[in-house]
Motif scaffolding. Sequence first.
Motif, PDB file in Angstrom:
ATOM      1  N   ASP A   1      -9.217  -2.189  -0.147  1.00 30.42           N
ATOM      2  CA  ASP A   1      -8.723  -0.879  -0.559  1.00 30.42           C
ATOM      3  C   ASP A   1      -9.524   0.230   0.116  1.00 30.42           C
ATOM      4  OD1 ASP A   1      -6.857  -2.015  -2.310  1.00 30.42           O
ATOM      5  OD2 ASP A   1      -8.271  -2.031  -3.979  1.00 30.42           O
TER       6      ASP A   1
ATOM      7  N   GLU B   1      -9.347  -1.024 -11.418  1.00 31.79           N
ATOM      8  CA  GLU B   1      -8.158  -1.878 -11.470  1.00 31.79           C
ATOM      9  C   GLU B   1      -8.475  -3.253 -10.890  1.00 31.79           C
ATOM     10  OE1 GLU B   1      -5.116   0.262  -9.432  1.00 31.79           O
ATOM     11  OE2 GLU B   1      -4.829   1.707 -11.062  1.00 31.79           O
ATOM     12  N   ARG B   2      -9.215  -3.274  -9.773  1.00 30.15           N
ATOM     13  CA  ARG B   2      -9.605  -4.558  -9.175  1.00 30.15           C
ATOM     14  C   ARG B   2     -10.554  -5.328 -10.101  1.00 30.15           C
ATOM     15  NH1 ARG B   2      -5.759  -5.752  -5.599  1.00 30.15           N
ATOM     16  NH2 ARG B   2      -5.642  -4.243  -3.890  1.00 30.15           N
TER      17      ARG B   2
ATOM     18  N   GLU C   1      -6.575  -6.745 -11.031  1.00 28.68           N
ATOM     19  CA  GLU C   1      -5.473  -6.406 -10.140  1.00 28.68           C
ATOM     20  C   GLU C   1      -5.584  -7.211  -8.843  1.00 28.68           C
ATOM     21  OE1 GLU C   1      -2.323  -5.243  -8.354  1.00 28.68           O
ATOM     22  OE2 GLU C   1      -2.727  -4.313 -10.301  1.00 28.68           O
ATOM     23  N   SER C   2      -4.505  -7.893  -8.462  1.00 31.86           N
ATOM     24  CA  SER C   2      -4.560  -8.794  -7.304  1.00 31.86           C
ATOM     25  C   SER C   2      -3.523  -8.464  -6.236  1.00 31.86           C
ATOM     26  CB  SER C   2      -4.364 -10.247  -7.759  1.00 31.86           C
ATOM     27  OG  SER C   2      -3.112 -10.396  -8.428  1.00 31.86           O
ATOM     28  N   SER C   3      -2.983  -7.252  -6.256  1.00 30.68           N
ATOM     29  CA  SER C   3      -2.000  -6.858  -5.251  1.00 30.68           C
ATOM     30  C   SER C   3      -2.674  -6.724  -3.889  1.00 30.68           C
ATOM     31  CB  SER C   3      -1.365  -5.524  -5.643  1.00 30.68           C
ATOM     32  OG  SER C   3      -2.350  -4.506  -5.720  1.00 30.68           O
TER      33      SER C   3
ATOM     34  N   ARG D   1      -4.697  -1.613  -0.790  1.00 29.24           N
ATOM     35  CA  ARG D   1      -3.999  -0.337  -0.720  1.00 29.24           C
ATOM     36  C   ARG D   1      -4.817   0.650   0.099  1.00 29.24           C
ATOM     37  NH1 ARG D   1      -4.163  -0.196  -7.062  1.00 29.24           N
ATOM     38  NH2 ARG D   1      -6.139  -1.138  -6.430  1.00 29.24           N
TER      39      ARG D   1
END
Length: 333
Positions: free
Chosen positions: A153, A302-303, A307-309, A312
Amino acid sequence: MRDVAALAGVSLKTVSRVVNEEAGVSPDVRERVTAAVRRLDYRPNLAASNLRRTGARSGLVGVLVQDISNSFSAGVLRALEDVARSHRTAVLAASLDEGVDREQAIVHDLVTRRVDGLVIMPASQRQDYLVAELRTGTPAVFVDRPPRGVDADSVVVDNLLGARLATEHLLQLGHRRIAGLFHLPQIPTAHDRIEGFAAAHTDRGVRPDPRLVVEGIGSTDEATEVVHRLLDLDDPPSAIFAGRNILASGAVRALAERGLRRSVALVSFDDFPMADLLDPGLTVVRQDVGRIGRTVGQMLFERIGGESSPPRHVVVEPTLVVRGSGEIAPPGA
């Protein structure tokens, strides 16, 4: 540590002795344990006594910026700290001073202490050294400068756009001899600002005098010396674009010493405290440091929260703030 012991075929005590560099271990066994440590990306947990349950957190995040005393770094850090506080997490911050070895050493120390995540304003050209940490689950968010060699990110400013805005503003007023003061060109932010400065000239069909473009300026004092040197040219600049706030401070000082604060236009990339109180007020390309810091903090937690998207990459647009110094017309205009 159990995994290391099993792979090396030794006891936990032996692994502990090797990791803590204690005596009483043969060279052959020490080498086997060291090889297992490297293979498993093992890092000793200095806070293990406080982390009793599976999945427990340390309540700490590490933040590496270029210079905590710089207003940009301080503003980002403060906004990030507010987010961290809302998550009952403390911030460990350090200045890198563009030191590559310093960056890697501090990251290693923070990871060893099992921080819950990292925020990095990198000094290094590539961050491949983070592969093991990222693979083993340490979240990292890059700020101001995009990651290279790893995908993570990031929150950066459109530096090329900001430099174009500043330079176009001066060109529109009729300036054709615009000095450009820049930091180290190998740093992505400085590189993009140099590119934006050049692109604005190209769009206007103007070729900047190479004598007026100075790169590699690292401090306020150096910027002051450079501006004095430029003002001594037979055909000195009628305007200055300072590609960093500390360089703008040096330019302000040089112009004041020459009695030219109202004669030579000046635009700074990035704001700093009391820039609006100068006479005239300093025209700047402002980065929204509060938004940058908050965005970084939100992404990091979030990580940490799972969060594993895919990574970003957020790009924030800067704005031109007109205050007077950048609106001084060239001689004869």
